[in-house]
Design a protein around this motif. Sequence first.
Motif, short mmCIF file in Angstrom:
data_model
loop_
_atom_site.label_atom_id
_atom_site.label_comp_id
_atom_site.label_asym_id
_atom_site.label_seq_id
_atom_site.Cartn_x
_atom_site.Cartn_y
_atom_site.Cartn_z
N VAL A 151 0.82 -1.21 0.00
CA VAL A 151 0.00 0.00 0.00
C VAL A 151 0.85 1.26 0.00
N HIS A 152 1.91 1.28 0.81
CA HIS A 152 2.73 2.48 0.94
C HIS A 152 3.96 2.47 0.04
N LEU A 153 4.08 1.47 -0.80
CA LEU A 153 5.27 1.39 -1.66
C LEU A 153 5.42 2.59 -2.59
N PRO A 154 4.32 3.18 -3.14
CA PRO A 154 4.51 4.32 -4.05
C PRO A 154 5.22 5.53 -3.43
N VAL A 155 5.15 5.69 -2.10
CA VAL A 155 5.79 6.87 -1.50
C VAL A 155 7.30 6.80 -1.58
N GLY A 177 -2.30 -2.63 -3.66
CA GLY A 177 -2.99 -2.99 -2.43
C GLY A 177 -4.22 -3.84 -2.63
N GLY A 178 -4.58 -4.14 -3.86
CA GLY A 178 -5.79 -4.92 -4.11
C GLY A 178 -5.56 -6.21 -4.84
N GLY A 179 -4.31 -6.64 -4.99
CA GLY A 179 -4.03 -7.86 -5.73
C GLY A 179 -4.17 -7.63 -7.23
N PRO A 180 -4.13 -8.69 -8.00
CA PRO A 180 -4.27 -8.55 -9.46
C PRO A 180 -5.61 -7.91 -9.82
N VAL A 181 -5.58 -6.91 -10.66
CA VAL A 181 -6.80 -6.21 -11.07
C VAL A 181 -6.61 -5.69 -12.49
N ASP A 182 -7.68 -5.73 -13.27
CA ASP A 182 -7.66 -5.21 -14.63
C ASP A 182 -8.39 -3.87 -14.66
N VAL A 183 -7.70 -2.85 -15.13
CA VAL A 183 -8.29 -1.53 -15.25
C VAL A 183 -8.99 -1.44 -16.60
N PRO A 184 -10.28 -1.09 -16.63
CA PRO A 184 -10.98 -0.96 -17.92
C PRO A 184 -10.28 0.03 -18.84
N PRO A 185 -10.36 -0.17 -20.14
CA PRO A 185 -9.72 0.77 -21.08
C PRO A 185 -10.17 2.20 -20.82
#
Length: 605
Positions: free
Chosen positions: A495-499, A568-576
């Motif tokens: 979750v905090h890795l982007p910082v 932070g949410g596991g594998p997820v596909d972002v809609p186009p």
Amino acid sequence: MGGVRLESRKTASSSAANRAPVILAAHGSVAIEYSSDGTSMRRKITPDGPGLRGISAKSAEADTLGPDLGSRVAAMGRAGLSRRQDWGCLSNTQQAVAKPESAGCGALYLWSAFALLMALVTVPLFSTVLPPLFDYPNHLARLYLLMEGGNAFYTVRWEPLPNLAQDLIVPPLAVLMPLALASKLFLVMVFGLIAGGAILLNRVATGAWRVWPLLAFLLLYNRIFLWGFVNYLFGIGVALGGIALWLSLEPRRSWVRVLASSAVALLCYFSHIAALGFYALVILGVETRPALAELRACQWAVLGRRMATVSMQFVLPAVLFLSYWRWTAIGGVSYADFWRKADLVFSVFDNYDRVFDVACFALLLCLLGWLGWTRRLALMPRLGWAICIVFTGYLLMPSQMYGGSGVDHRLPIAWFLLLIASSAPRFPSRRVATAVAIVAGSMLVIRLVVIEHVWRQADEIYSADLIGIDALPRGIKLAVAIPPNAIHLVSVPEVHLPVLAISRREVFVPTLFAYPGQQPIALQPSYAALADAAPPQLFWAGLTGGDTAEITQLLPVLQQYDYVALTGGGPVDVPPNRCLAKFYRQPSFQIFAVLHDPGCASTDG
């Protein structure tokens, strides 16, 4: 806290007056009293006794008790002193008088074992690039900004906040070494303070160097540590050492004790406010027993001095706390389900393998229960009061308090450490003691093997994620999207890795911990407004849910960023989405470039 010297009435009267003998004659009988909890004889005279001033007046009565009084008193005195030499401040524990199989060990032997165990428990820290502690990346980013004095996005605002242990220690160390190494050395300090504080307190409580407090090493990798609440744990180590200092300085002058304890209270305050609370509860428990004795004896002057000595150490922390409390207190007080208290007690062993962790916890409880049931576990009475008070405080503590989360979550580890440090066992034989040591050592090694295995897996994931972060352009603005349920403990928290992009690429990330009254870092006003415009959960809902209304509301804010990271949410596909372009992708960590198309600010793409 040496024993009280017993003398017969045959000694010189002037010497007897100076030494305050403890022979109390009343109605033809002799009453022998000696300090059983470390307080002076002046504080231990019972209401039924004649009092210190009346002792000299009873000298004639003492002379009539027989010519062999001195030898009888000396024999009784030697017996009492012999018991005190075995257990220091312990009393009323005849069942726990040390035998060879439970006797203390040498200081050199104990501290050598301490050094060996410290080397063992720190292996996971130095075998990975980034320890998988939930808040750890956020701490690293803040420490970097403190070293640099801020940047275009963040500013440094030093204030006397009760949460500064890392912030005061790591940046100066990072001048001499890489920041990552300095931060890991701080974690080593946390381990050393906790285990060393338990050893020192046990030495004061039992009067001998013992192997028993090395059990604290089993509790170092606990749920609170995995959350990354390292400032609090640092403060707990300071508190344990401070309690040992408070007890050991009891025979000294009050002003010496006040100065030393005031320094400890300040260190606890600047470490973490909850650590100061734990320290205060223990001091309250330690002083309750002698204070009640003085109250019953109507020794008002002695009681007043005790209360003044206890309270003076908390004056400066209280002033500092109230000075920031007025403008940082937000939210209210809330309680979780009471049954959760039982689960939180298990948190002292909760790591990665639930079956093994439960087994370890059950073995510890069985050991303590067996020793207690057979009256083989001795407790310093005054610290026994403290243990009860801390546990009662845990039961009454809320889960949320004025912006602080997990308030009651923090106390179980402190309570178990205090219990171990305040006690000493008497095993039936040396063979049993050796068996217990072997089982405890095996548990520690297996736990460390499991931790090392999980941390190595986390290291592989983090190494891959950092490739994407290091590919970002410098000086950009990086939005973060996380699911609503992302704030919970997992084996590999991201979750905090982007910082970490703050320290690695000099970028703006809105999820950095920069809360007023909690961290010495603040967002520049314009970027604070940008961070407040859309929380990470809203970005997640808009980018992954496919809701047209949410996306329409989100796009104007998203256009003010250059990139967005989903994690932070596991594998997820972002809609186009024609306003986003794929930049970097891992199964549970993705980065998209924000396309600054004029139509993206008003359409759903």
